[in-house]
Design a protein around this motif. Sequence first.
Motif, PDB file in Angstrom:
ATOM      1  N   PHE A   1     -44.330 -26.173  -3.207  1.00  0.00           N
ATOM      2  CA  PHE A   1     -43.265 -26.467  -2.245  1.00  0.00           C
ATOM      3  C   PHE A   1     -43.839 -26.842  -0.884  1.00  0.00           C
ATOM      4  CE2 PHE A   1     -38.852 -24.746  -3.609  1.00  0.00           C
ATOM      5  CZ  PHE A   1     -38.914 -25.510  -4.758  1.00  0.00           C
ATOM      6  N   LEU A   2     -44.935 -26.209  -0.491  1.00  0.00           N
ATOM      7  CA  LEU A   2     -45.574 -26.582   0.772  1.00  0.00           C
ATOM      8  C   LEU A   2     -46.036 -28.033   0.731  1.00  0.00           C
ATOM      9  CD1 LEU A   2     -47.690 -23.380   1.484  1.00  0.00           C
ATOM     10  CD2 LEU A   2     -45.912 -24.306   2.987  1.00  0.00           C
ATOM     11  N   GLU A   3     -46.644 -28.426  -0.375  1.00  0.00           N
ATOM     12  CA  GLU A   3     -47.116 -29.803  -0.516  1.00  0.00           C
ATOM     13  C   GLU A   3     -45.942 -30.774  -0.534  1.00  0.00           C
ATOM     14  OE1 GLU A   3     -49.652 -32.527  -3.723  1.00  0.00           O
ATOM     15  OE2 GLU A   3     -49.557 -30.350  -3.943  1.00  0.00           O
TER      16      GLU A   3
ATOM     17  N   GLY B   1     -34.601 -34.764   9.798  1.00  0.00           N
ATOM     18  CA  GLY B   1     -33.328 -34.196  10.222  1.00  0.00           C
ATOM     19  C   GLY B   1     -33.138 -32.758   9.830  1.00  0.00           C
ATOM     20  N   THR B   2     -34.184 -32.173   9.260  1.00  0.00           N
ATOM     21  CA  THR B   2     -34.078 -30.814   8.741  1.00  0.00           C
ATOM     22  C   THR B   2     -35.358 -30.049   9.057  1.00  0.00           C
ATOM     23  OG1 THR B   2     -32.763 -31.639   6.888  1.00  0.00           O
ATOM     24  CG2 THR B   2     -33.702 -29.443   6.647  1.00  0.00           C
ATOM     25  N   ASP B   3     -35.229 -28.767   9.368  1.00  0.00           N
ATOM     26  CA  ASP B   3     -36.389 -27.892   9.433  1.00  0.00           C
ATOM     27  C   ASP B   3     -36.467 -27.105   8.130  1.00  0.00           C
ATOM     28  OD1 ASP B   3     -37.353 -28.677  11.837  1.00  0.00           O
ATOM     29  OD2 ASP B   3     -36.613 -26.968  12.974  1.00  0.00           O
ATOM     30  N   TYR B   4     -37.646 -26.663   7.770  1.00  0.00           N
ATOM     31  CA  TYR B   4     -37.793 -25.952   6.511  1.00  0.00           C
ATOM     32  C   TYR B   4     -38.822 -24.839   6.648  1.00  0.00           C
ATOM     33  CZ  TYR B   4     -42.125 -28.575   5.945  1.00  0.00           C
ATOM     34  OH  TYR B   4     -43.379 -29.096   6.133  1.00  0.00           O
ATOM     35  N   VAL B   5     -38.696 -23.856   5.799  1.00  0.00           N
ATOM     36  CA  VAL B   5     -39.675 -22.775   5.686  1.00  0.00           C
ATOM     37  C   VAL B   5     -39.896 -22.506   4.209  1.00  0.00           C
ATOM     38  CG1 VAL B   5     -40.152 -20.342   6.090  1.00  0.00           C
ATOM     39  CG2 VAL B   5     -39.039 -21.687   7.871  1.00  0.00           C
ATOM     40  N   VAL B   6     -41.157 -22.406   3.804  1.00  0.00           N
ATOM     41  CA  VAL B   6     -41.495 -22.040   2.435  1.00  0.00           C
ATOM     42  C   VAL B   6     -41.811 -20.550   2.407  1.00  0.00           C
ATOM     43  CG1 VAL B   6     -43.109 -22.380   0.519  1.00  0.00           C
ATOM     44  CG2 VAL B   6     -42.356 -24.336   1.897  1.00  0.00           C
ATOM     45  N   GLY B   7     -41.230 -19.859   1.435  1.00  0.00           N
ATOM     46  CA  GLY B   7     -41.421 -18.413   1.334  1.00  0.00           C
ATOM     47  C   GLY B   7     -42.681 -18.049   0.566  1.00  0.00           C
ATOM     48  N   TRP B   8     -42.728 -16.790   0.114  1.00  0.00           N
ATOM     49  CA  TRP B   8     -43.889 -16.300  -0.633  1.00  0.00           C
ATOM     50  C   TRP B   8     -43.995 -16.993  -1.981  1.00  0.00           C
ATOM     51  CZ3 TRP B   8     -47.479 -13.097   1.368  1.00  0.00           C
ATOM     52  CH2 TRP B   8     -47.140 -12.364   2.509  1.00  0.00           C
ATOM     53  N   THR B   9     -42.842 -17.394  -2.536  1.00  0.00           N
ATOM     54  CA  THR B   9     -42.802 -18.050  -3.838  1.00  0.00           C
ATOM     55  C   THR B   9     -42.342 -19.491  -3.624  1.00  0.00           C
ATOM     56  OG1 THR B   9     -40.505 -17.373  -4.122  1.00  0.00           O
ATOM     57  CG2 THR B   9     -42.187 -15.879  -4.968  1.00  0.00           C
ATOM     58  N   ALA B  10     -41.991 -20.178  -4.716  1.00  0.00           N
ATOM     59  CA  ALA B  10     -41.421 -21.528  -4.607  1.00  0.00           C
ATOM     60  C   ALA B  10     -39.976 -21.381  -4.136  1.00  0.00           C
ATOM     61  CB  ALA B  10     -41.505 -22.255  -5.941  1.00  0.00           C
TER      62      ALA B  10
ATOM     63  N   ASP C   1     -43.582 -10.826   8.795  1.00  0.00           N
ATOM     64  CA  ASP C   1     -44.661 -11.051   7.817  1.00  0.00           C
ATOM     65  C   ASP C   1     -44.621 -12.413   7.150  1.00  0.00           C
ATOM     66  OD1 ASP C   1     -43.693 -10.166   4.528  1.00  0.00           O
ATOM     67  OD2 ASP C   1     -42.330 -10.470   6.207  1.00  0.00           O
ATOM     68  N   GLY C   2     -43.551 -13.190   7.326  1.00  0.00           N
ATOM     69  CA  GLY C   2     -43.397 -14.419   6.563  1.00  0.00           C
ATOM     70  C   GLY C   2     -43.573 -15.682   7.382  1.00  0.00           C
ATOM     71  N   ARG C   3     -43.637 -16.814   6.680  1.00  0.00           N
ATOM     72  CA  ARG C   3     -43.743 -18.095   7.379  1.00  0.00           C
ATOM     73  C   ARG C   3     -42.523 -18.349   8.259  1.00  0.00           C
ATOM     74  NH1 ARG C   3     -45.831 -19.306   2.193  1.00  0.00           N
ATOM     75  NH2 ARG C   3     -48.057 -19.844   2.228  1.00  0.00           N
ATOM     76  N   ASN C   4     -41.385 -17.779   7.876  1.00  0.00           N
ATOM     77  CA  ASN C   4     -40.191 -17.950   8.714  1.00  0.00           C
ATOM     78  C   ASN C   4     -40.237 -17.086   9.974  1.00  0.00           C
ATOM     79  OD1 ASN C   4     -39.892 -15.571   7.215  1.00  0.00           O
ATOM     80  ND2 ASN C   4     -37.663 -15.747   7.111  1.00  0.00           N
TER      81      ASN C   4
ATOM     82  N   VAL D   1     -23.553 -27.059   6.589  1.00  0.00           N
ATOM     83  CA  VAL D   1     -23.895 -25.677   6.241  1.00  0.00           C
ATOM     84  C   VAL D   1     -24.914 -25.161   7.244  1.00  0.00           C
ATOM     85  CG1 VAL D   1     -23.419 -25.996   3.794  1.00  0.00           C
ATOM     86  CG2 VAL D   1     -25.721 -26.455   4.668  1.00  0.00           C
ATOM     87  N   SER D   2     -25.075 -23.855   7.305  1.00  0.00           N
ATOM     88  CA  SER D   2     -26.037 -23.264   8.232  1.00  0.00           C
ATOM     89  C   SER D   2     -27.417 -23.123   7.613  1.00  0.00           C
ATOM     90  CB  SER D   2     -25.547 -21.895   8.723  1.00  0.00           C
ATOM     91  OG  SER D   2     -25.312 -21.034   7.632  1.00  0.00           O
ATOM     92  N   ARG D   3     -27.482 -23.061   6.278  1.00  0.00           N
ATOM     93  CA  ARG D   3     -28.764 -22.829   5.600  1.00  0.00           C
ATOM     94  C   ARG D   3     -28.603 -23.129   4.124  1.00  0.00           C
ATOM     95  NH1 ARG D   3     -30.433 -17.023   3.505  1.00  0.00           N
ATOM     96  NH2 ARG D   3     -32.581 -17.304   2.859  1.00  0.00           N
ATOM     97  N   VAL D   4     -29.635 -23.708   3.525  1.00  0.00           N
ATOM     98  CA  VAL D   4     -29.658 -23.950   2.083  1.00  0.00           C
ATOM     99  C   VAL D   4     -30.923 -23.318   1.518  1.00  0.00           C
ATOM    100  CG1 VAL D   4     -29.734 -25.661   0.234  1.00  0.00           C
ATOM    101  CG2 VAL D   4     -28.409 -26.126   2.292  1.00  0.00           C
ATOM    102  N   ILE D   5     -30.786 -22.644   0.379  1.00  0.00           N
ATOM    103  CA  ILE D   5     -31.933 -22.100  -0.352  1.00  0.00           C
ATOM    104  C   ILE D   5     -32.173 -22.981  -1.571  1.00  0.00           C
ATOM    105  CG2 ILE D   5     -32.852 -20.146  -1.649  1.00  0.00           C
ATOM    106  CD1 ILE D   5     -30.834 -18.383  -0.067  1.00  0.00           C
ATOM    107  N   ILE D   6     -33.417 -23.404  -1.758  1.00  0.00           N
ATOM    108  CA  ILE D   6     -33.813 -24.099  -2.980  1.00  0.00           C
ATOM    109  C   ILE D   6     -34.938 -23.299  -3.616  1.00  0.00           C
ATOM    110  CG2 ILE D   6     -34.654 -26.230  -4.018  1.00  0.00           C
ATOM    111  CD1 ILE D   6     -33.523 -27.758  -1.678  1.00  0.00           C
ATOM    112  N   ARG D   7     -34.784 -22.970  -4.892  1.00  0.00           N
ATOM    113  CA  ARG D   7     -35.725 -22.071  -5.578  1.00  0.00           C
ATOM    114  C   ARG D   7     -36.069 -22.634  -6.937  1.00  0.00           C
ATOM    115  NH1 ARG D   7     -39.258 -19.011  -7.453  1.00  0.00           N
ATOM    116  NH2 ARG D   7     -38.982 -16.780  -7.819  1.00  0.00           N
TER     117      ARG D   7
END
Length: 278
Positions: A172-174, A183-192, A226-229, A157-163
């Motif tokens: 989620f940051l912790e 093997g994966t890059d990740y970005v945490v958004g404003w919420t979980a 404006d976001g971590r991404n 897949v190109s991207r997975v969202i986990i909420r």
Amino acid sequence: MADWTPKVVALDIDGTLLKWLDGQAEDYETITAPVYDAIHRALDAGAHIVLSSGRSPHGMTRIADMLDIPREEADQLWVVASNGAVVFRYPPMEVVHEETFDAAPAVAAVLEHHPEALVAVEERAVGGYRVNRVFPEGEISGEQIITEVDDIIGEPVSRVIIRDPDATADDFLELASKLGLHGTDYVVGWTAWLDLSPVGVSKASGLQHVCDRLGLTAADVLAIGDGRNDIEMLRWAGRGVAMGQAVEEVKAAADDVTASVHDEGAALEMSRWFPPDA
């Protein structure tokens, strides 16, 4: 940068062009006149506008339509979607570059700690997502097709969202830091909200692909987000500007900070380089 003028303006959408707020239920997809006018002044000056978002492609085309870009007779718009994993031209939608990865190990690792989390993967054929359970209203666009997790991530897949609506962004940051998510890059958004992507893929890598096709470089790019991404994009661009409401780590990655989205920060920054007629 007194003699510099951007040749590419890379724009995040939510929180930059649109006044998104966590938990906001009402329709917020409204382009204000200052933002609209600033974008069209940039186009008048010959700059390329590139929408660059964590949104999936089908969630970005309507924003292009609201902005009336591309203009009639103009070349197709360049769009960087899914945090850089998908680069496409529009209209019509023509995917020209896509990065995929095996998300199963990373998703399993996160679900071990957050077993009730929601999982989603873009389903481009229907303009929506395959999800294990329905996401809160307004959080993802298009049809939601209920699917078992093993089937959601059963192929690259190109991207997975986990909420996890019951967790926080700090949770989620912790967790992401502790797991490493090899093997994966990740970005945490404003919420979980956790976006998983292929290693090395970001808005910056997607924009680099666009610049290569245009015969330009990062030094030619004004990027606003404006976001971590947006962190990689802001560091990569010749001029990276954070929105005023961004968290400190995003501001620290930028060359400058503009006003918040509620005070038309994106329009203010673009007007610095593409001023209104006197």
